[in-house]
Design a protein around this motif. Structure first.
Motif, PDB file in Angstrom:
ATOM      1  N   ALA A  12      43.512   9.940  47.683  1.00  0.00           N
ATOM      2  CA  ALA A  12      43.582  10.683  46.421  1.00  0.00           C
ATOM      3  C   ALA A  12      44.853  10.344  45.657  1.00  0.00           C
ATOM      4  O   ALA A  12      45.944  10.269  46.238  1.00  0.00           O
ATOM      5  N   LYS A  15      45.507  15.018  43.946  1.00  0.00           N
ATOM      6  CA  LYS A  15      45.066  15.517  45.251  1.00  0.00           C
ATOM      7  C   LYS A  15      44.226  16.790  45.204  1.00  0.00           C
ATOM      8  O   LYS A  15      44.437  17.652  44.347  1.00  0.00           O
ATOM      9  N   TYR A  16      43.390  16.908  46.201  1.00  0.00           N
ATOM     10  CA  TYR A  16      42.682  18.155  46.506  1.00  0.00           C
ATOM     11  C   TYR A  16      43.535  18.910  47.519  1.00  0.00           C
ATOM     12  O   TYR A  16      43.829  18.388  48.594  1.00  0.00           O
ATOM     13  N   TRP A  17      43.978  20.090  47.152  1.00  0.00           N
ATOM     14  CA  TRP A  17      44.690  20.925  48.134  1.00  0.00           C
ATOM     15  C   TRP A  17      44.381  22.384  47.834  1.00  0.00           C
ATOM     16  O   TRP A  17      44.808  22.910  46.814  1.00  0.00           O
ATOM     17  N   LYS A  19      41.194  25.692  48.770  1.00  0.00           N
ATOM     18  CA  LYS A  19      39.751  25.931  48.648  1.00  0.00           C
ATOM     19  C   LYS A  19      39.499  27.168  47.802  1.00  0.00           C
ATOM     20  O   LYS A  19      40.214  28.154  47.924  1.00  0.00           O
ATOM     21  N   SER A 102      38.039  11.550  58.270  1.00  0.00           N
ATOM     22  CA  SER A 102      36.910  12.476  58.138  1.00  0.00           C
ATOM     23  C   SER A 102      36.129  12.166  56.864  1.00  0.00           C
ATOM     24  O   SER A 102      34.924  12.379  56.809  1.00  0.00           O
ATOM     25  N   SER A 134      33.722  17.961  54.762  1.00  0.00           N
ATOM     26  CA  SER A 134      35.120  17.592  54.517  1.00  0.00           C
ATOM     27  C   SER A 134      35.247  17.351  53.016  1.00  0.00           C
ATOM     28  O   SER A 134      34.574  16.460  52.472  1.00  0.00           O
ATOM     29  N   GLY A 135      36.068  18.161  52.359  1.00  0.00           N
ATOM     30  CA  GLY A 135      36.145  18.129  50.896  1.00  0.00           C
ATOM     31  C   GLY A 135      36.300  16.722  50.335  1.00  0.00           C
ATOM     32  O   GLY A 135      35.620  16.339  49.383  1.00  0.00           O
ATOM     33  N   SER A 136      37.175  15.942  50.942  1.00  0.00           N
ATOM     34  CA  SER A 136      37.452  14.607  50.409  1.00  0.00           C
ATOM     35  C   SER A 136      36.304  13.635  50.682  1.00  0.00           C
ATOM     36  O   SER A 136      36.213  12.591  50.030  1.00  0.00           O
ATOM     37  N   ARG A 139      34.017  12.261  47.884  1.00  0.00           N
ATOM     38  CA  ARG A 139      34.453  11.141  47.039  1.00  0.00           C
ATOM     39  C   ARG A 139      34.082   9.792  47.642  1.00  0.00           C
ATOM     40  O   ARG A 139      33.929   8.810  46.918  1.00  0.00           O
ATOM     41  N   SER A 184      43.798  19.998  57.970  1.00  0.00           N
ATOM     42  CA  SER A 184      43.924  20.288  56.544  1.00  0.00           C
ATOM     43  C   SER A 184      43.324  21.636  56.152  1.00  0.00           C
ATOM     44  O   SER A 184      43.868  22.317  55.280  1.00  0.00           O
ATOM     45  N   MET A 188      45.569  24.305  54.261  1.00  0.00           N
ATOM     46  CA  MET A 188      45.248  24.749  52.894  1.00  0.00           C
ATOM     47  C   MET A 188      45.210  26.274  52.813  1.00  0.00           C
ATOM     48  O   MET A 188      45.656  26.861  51.820  1.00  0.00           O
ATOM     49  N   MET A 235      52.099  18.512  45.624  1.00  0.00           N
ATOM     50  CA  MET A 235      51.275  19.029  46.731  1.00  0.00           C
ATOM     51  C   MET A 235      52.141  19.266  47.971  1.00  0.00           C
ATOM     52  O   MET A 235      52.026  20.305  48.628  1.00  0.00           O
ATOM     53  N   ASP A 275      49.299  11.729  52.136  1.00  0.00           N
ATOM     54  CA  ASP A 275      48.363  12.845  52.333  1.00  0.00           C
ATOM     55  C   ASP A 275      48.849  13.760  53.459  1.00  0.00           C
ATOM     56  O   ASP A 275      50.036  13.795  53.738  1.00  0.00           O
ATOM     57  N   ALA A 276      47.931  14.483  54.089  1.00  0.00           N
ATOM     58  CA  ALA A 276      48.330  15.439  55.124  1.00  0.00           C
ATOM     59  C   ALA A 276      48.577  14.698  56.440  1.00  0.00           C
ATOM     60  O   ALA A 276      47.883  14.879  57.432  1.00  0.00           O
TER      61      ALA A 276
END
Ligand code: PMV
Length: 320
Positions: A12, A15-17, A19, A102, A134-136, A139, A184, A188, A235, A275-276
Motif C-alpha cells: 500500500a 495505507k489501510y489501517w 476497521k 495474507s 484479509s482487508g488488503s 487489492r 494486524s 488495528m 500510520m 507496513d505492519a
C-alpha cells in the motif's frame, strides 16, 4: 472440483489501517496499492464430498493455525453446505513478516475456490470475499496501481493504472525474518480504541487518496513519493501512540530509511514505505533499481534484498 490460482502481494502507498466493521472486516479508510510481479502465492483447492474436514498445507507443512481462517473463507466463497477441501499453499517469499503474504494467499484462495466450486463470482465479488478474510487481499485481485474505496456495505476495488503503463520497481529490504509480534487485526483494534491520533488519521485519509490518485494519473514520481512517505509515517505514528504502543520497526529499518534519504539527496528517484512489519520497501524508477538494490544490500543489518516490478492481479492456473 479442483482448481489452482496464483496471486501476488501488494504494497500500500496510501495505507489501510483500522476497521469500520470488525464482523465483516470492512476497512475504516480507502487505500491505494501496487501489486508486485515476482513474489507470489499459489493456492490449490480440491473439494471432495468424502472428506470429513478441511486440511491446509503451507509450504509443505500442515498449518493448523491458519486453517480456521481458510475454512471461513471457503464457506464465504462456496457456502456453508460445501464439501470439505484440501488446500495447498506455496509462497516464494517469507510469510507473515510484513510482506503481505495474507493478501496474496487469500486473493489466490478465493479465485481457486470459486473455480473449484463452480460458483462463478464476478471479479468485484471475489475482491469482497478476499477482503473479508484479509482487508488488503481485496487489492491483490487486481494488478498495477489499485484503489480500494468504501462503498456502503462493501468495498469497490479497481485498477487505476496498469503495471505496464507506469512500470516502477520495488526493492524489499528484509531486516528480520519470522512472524510479526502483533497481528494486524489486533493492532488495528488497539489503535482505534487507544490512539489519540486515530480519528485524525481517518479524517485525513481522503485528502491523501486524492493526492496519490492525482500523482498516479500524472505519473508524477516526486508527488507520489511525498504523499506515500507521509501516509506511511502517519500510520506508524498512530501505532506508536497506541496503548500498548506498537513499534514494528527495528534499528535496521531506520538504517534503510536513512539510506533512502541519502539516495534522495543524491537525486535518485526513490521513496520508502513500511507496513505492519520491519521490512522496508523502496519504490523507485527502474533506471535507479540497480543503485537502490546495491545501497540497501550494503546497509548494515539487512538480511536479504528482493527486487520486483509491478504485476497483474489474481488469476487461475490452467494446470490446476
Ligand atoms: O490486510 P491486513 O489485515 O493484513 O492489513 C494490512 C495493513 C497494512 O499492510 C499495514 C496496510 C495496507 O494497506 O496494506
Amino acid at each position: 472440483m479442483r482448481a489452482a490460482a496464483r496471486a501476488q502481494p501488494n504494497i500500500a502507498l496510501v495505507k489501510y489501517w483500522g476497521k469500520r466493521d470488525t464482523e465483516r472486516n470492512l476497512p475504516a479508510v480507502g487505500s491505494i496499492s501496487i501489486t508486485l510481479a515476482d513474489l507470489s502465492t499459489t493456492m490449490r483447492v480440491e473439494f471432495d464430498e468424502t472428506l470429513a474436514g478441511d486440511s491446509l498445507r503451507v509450504n509443505g507443512q500442515p498449518s493448523d493455525a491458519m486453517l480456521p481462517r481458510v475454512s471461513r473463507c471457503l464457506d464465504a466463497v462456496a457456502g456453508q453446505e460445501r464439501s470439505r477441501a484440501t488446500v495447498v499453499s506455496e509462497s516464494n517469499f517469507p510469510i507473515a513478516a510484513g510482506l503481505a503474504s495474507s493478501a496474496s494467499a487469500f486473493a489466490a484462495l478465493v479465485v481457486a475456490a470459486d473455480a473449484a466450486a463452480g460458483t462463478g463470482h464476478g471479479r468485484e465479488q471475489l475482491a469482497n470475499l478476499a477482503g473479508m478474510a484479509s482487508g488488503s487481499a481485496a487489492r491483490s485481485i487486481y494488478g498495477g496501481f489499485v484503489e480500494l474505496a468504501n462503498a456502503g456495505d462493501h468495498v469497490a476495488v479497481a485498477t487505476l493504472c496498469a503495471a505496464e503503463d507506469w512500470p516502477l520497481t520495488v526493492v524489499v529490504a528484509i531486516t528480520a525474518s519470522g512472524p510479526k509480534v502483533v497481528g494486524s487485526t489486533q493492532a488495528m483494534e488497539t489503535s482505534r480504541d487507544t490512539s489519540p491520533f486515530y480519528a485524525r488519521w481517518v479524517e485525513q485519509q481522503s485528502a491523501d487518496l486524492d493526492e496519490a490518485r492525482a500523482a498516479i494519473g500524472a505519473q508524477d514520481f516526486p508527488r507520489l513519493a511525498a504523499v506515500a512517505e507521509h501516509n506511511c509515517l502517519k500510520m506508524h505514528s498512530v501505532m506508536w501512540a497506541s496503548r500498548p504502543p506498537m513499534v514494528y520497526w527495528n534499528a535496521t529499518t531506520l538504517e534503510c530509511m536513512e539510506a533512502v534519504r541519502d539516495m534522495q539527496a543524491d537525486g535518485i528517484p526513490v521513496f520508502f514505505t513500511i507496513d505492519a512489519g520491519p521490512q522496508l520497501k523502496a519504490v523507485c524508477d527502474p533506471s535507479a533499481a540497480a543503485a537502490v538494490r546495491e545501497r540497501l544490500e550494503t546497509t548494515a543489518g539487512v538480511e536479504a534484498v528482493m527486487v520486483t516490478g509491478l504485476g497483474e492481479g489474481a488469476r487461475l492456473l490452467t494446470d490446476g
